[in-house]
Design a protein around this motif. Structure first.
Motif, PDB file in Angstrom:
ATOM      1  N   GLY A   3       0.815  -1.205   0.000  1.00  0.00           N
ATOM      2  CA  GLY A   3       0.000   0.000   0.000  1.00  0.00           C
ATOM      3  C   GLY A   3       0.847   1.253   0.000  1.00  0.00           C
ATOM      4  O   GLY A   3       2.066   1.204   0.178  1.00  0.00           O
ATOM      5  N   GLY A   4       0.191   2.376  -0.216  1.00  0.00           N
ATOM      6  CA  GLY A   4       0.899   3.649  -0.219  1.00  0.00           C
ATOM      7  C   GLY A   4       0.035   4.742  -0.795  1.00  0.00           C
ATOM      8  O   GLY A   4      -1.174   4.586  -0.967  1.00  0.00           O
ATOM      9  N   LEU A   5       0.690   5.863  -1.079  1.00  0.00           N
ATOM     10  CA  LEU A   5       0.017   7.036  -1.634  1.00  0.00           C
ATOM     11  C   LEU A   5       0.292   7.099  -3.135  1.00  0.00           C
ATOM     12  O   LEU A   5       1.455   7.005  -3.562  1.00  0.00           O
ATOM     13  CB  LEU A   5       0.525   8.301  -0.954  1.00  0.00           C
ATOM     14  N   VAL A   6      -0.760   7.243  -3.907  1.00  0.00           N
ATOM     15  CA  VAL A   6      -0.617   7.299  -5.365  1.00  0.00           C
ATOM     16  C   VAL A   6      -1.622   8.303  -5.922  1.00  0.00           C
ATOM     17  O   VAL A   6      -2.685   8.514  -5.328  1.00  0.00           O
ATOM     18  CB  VAL A   6      -0.832   5.898  -5.981  1.00  0.00           C
ATOM     19  N   TYR A  21      -6.806  -2.210   2.692  1.00  0.00           N
ATOM     20  CA  TYR A  21      -7.043  -3.429   1.942  1.00  0.00           C
ATOM     21  C   TYR A  21      -6.589  -4.636   2.767  1.00  0.00           C
ATOM     22  O   TYR A  21      -5.474  -4.649   3.306  1.00  0.00           O
ATOM     23  CB  TYR A  21      -6.301  -3.391   0.608  1.00  0.00           C
ATOM     24  N   TYR A  22      -7.453  -5.631   2.831  1.00  0.00           N
ATOM     25  CA  TYR A  22      -7.186  -6.843   3.590  1.00  0.00           C
ATOM     26  C   TYR A  22      -7.203  -8.059   2.674  1.00  0.00           C
ATOM     27  O   TYR A  22      -8.039  -8.160   1.777  1.00  0.00           O
ATOM     28  CB  TYR A  22      -8.258  -7.057   4.657  1.00  0.00           C
ATOM     29  N   CYS A  23      -6.275  -8.982   2.948  1.00  0.00           N
ATOM     30  CA  CYS A  23      -6.361 -10.271   2.268  1.00  0.00           C
ATOM     31  C   CYS A  23      -6.915 -11.290   3.248  1.00  0.00           C
ATOM     32  O   CYS A  23      -6.806 -11.123   4.471  1.00  0.00           O
ATOM     33  CB  CYS A  23      -5.011 -10.699   1.734  1.00  0.00           C
ATOM     34  N   GLY A  67      -5.435 -11.028   7.033  1.00  0.00           N
ATOM     35  CA  GLY A  67      -4.210 -10.282   7.238  1.00  0.00           C
ATOM     36  C   GLY A  67      -4.505  -8.989   7.976  1.00  0.00           C
ATOM     37  O   GLY A  67      -5.664  -8.653   8.244  1.00  0.00           O
ATOM     38  N   GLN A  68      -3.476  -8.227   8.256  1.00  0.00           N
ATOM     39  CA  GLN A  68      -3.626  -7.028   9.084  1.00  0.00           C
ATOM     40  C   GLN A  68      -4.041  -5.793   8.293  1.00  0.00           C
ATOM     41  O   GLN A  68      -4.413  -4.811   8.886  1.00  0.00           O
ATOM     42  CB  GLN A  68      -2.316  -6.723   9.831  1.00  0.00           C
ATOM     43  N   GLY A  69      -3.988  -5.823   6.995  1.00  0.00           N
ATOM     44  CA  GLY A  69      -4.406  -4.691   6.182  1.00  0.00           C
ATOM     45  C   GLY A  69      -3.262  -3.790   5.773  1.00  0.00           C
ATOM     46  O   GLY A  69      -2.280  -3.628   6.501  1.00  0.00           O
ATOM     47  N   THR A  70      -3.404  -3.196   4.603  1.00  0.00           N
ATOM     48  CA  THR A  70      -2.432  -2.217   4.113  1.00  0.00           C
ATOM     49  C   THR A  70      -3.208  -1.044   3.530  1.00  0.00           C
ATOM     50  O   THR A  70      -4.200  -1.228   2.825  1.00  0.00           O
ATOM     51  CB  THR A  70      -1.487  -2.855   3.071  1.00  0.00           C
ATOM     52  N   LEU A  71      -2.761   0.161   3.850  1.00  0.00           N
ATOM     53  CA  LEU A  71      -3.503   1.366   3.480  1.00  0.00           C
ATOM     54  C   LEU A  71      -3.139   1.831   2.076  1.00  0.00           C
ATOM     55  O   LEU A  71      -1.955   1.989   1.747  1.00  0.00           O
ATOM     56  CB  LEU A  71      -3.213   2.485   4.478  1.00  0.00           C
TER      57      LEU A  71
END
Length: 124
Positions: A7-10, A92-94, A115-119
């Motif tokens: 994840g990240g900023l886009v 976002y979680y898997c 999973g723990q999620g990624t922003l």
């Protein structure tokens, strides 16, 4: 057991690839899914893939822009996200299916390991 990353900023129109790596056990016989939760909203289904990778399902909101795939040798699932929009901003979680060897579900209750999620943040 499931670790999401990528994840990240886009900027709007850009792309990101999320990864979900499994550890401690193999998920190669389980369907896998991606879900997301935007601020103030319920968690929603994004995409799912069968244990073999032969079948995929997508939410209408991401169809044609996102692609789910998996590499069972690496015990990893991916979500390639293209043409990102500000409304894709979410954690976002898997997740892994509760039962092996079946068609990928789309209901959250059918997934047992998360999973723990990624922003992911998409700026306009």
């Amino acid at each position: 057991q499931l670790q999401a990353s990528g994840g990240g900023l886009v900027q709007a129109g850009g792309s990101l690839r999320l990864s979900c790596a499994a550890s401690g056990r193999t998920f190669s016989s389980y369907a896998m899914g991606w879900f997301r939760q935007a601020p103030g909203k319920e968690r929603e289904f994004v995409a799912a893939i069968s244990w073999s990778g032969d079948s995929t399902y997508y939410a209408d909101s991401v169809k044609g822009r996102f692609t789910i795939s998996r590499d069972n040798h690496k015990n990893t699932v991916y979500l390639q996200m293209n043409s990102l929009k500000p409304q894709d901003t979410a954690v976002y979680y898997c997740a892994a299916d509760r039962a092996p060897w079946r068609a990928p579900p789309t209901w959250q209750a059918d997934f047992g390991s998360w999973g723990q999620g990624t922003l992911v943040t998409v700026s306009s």
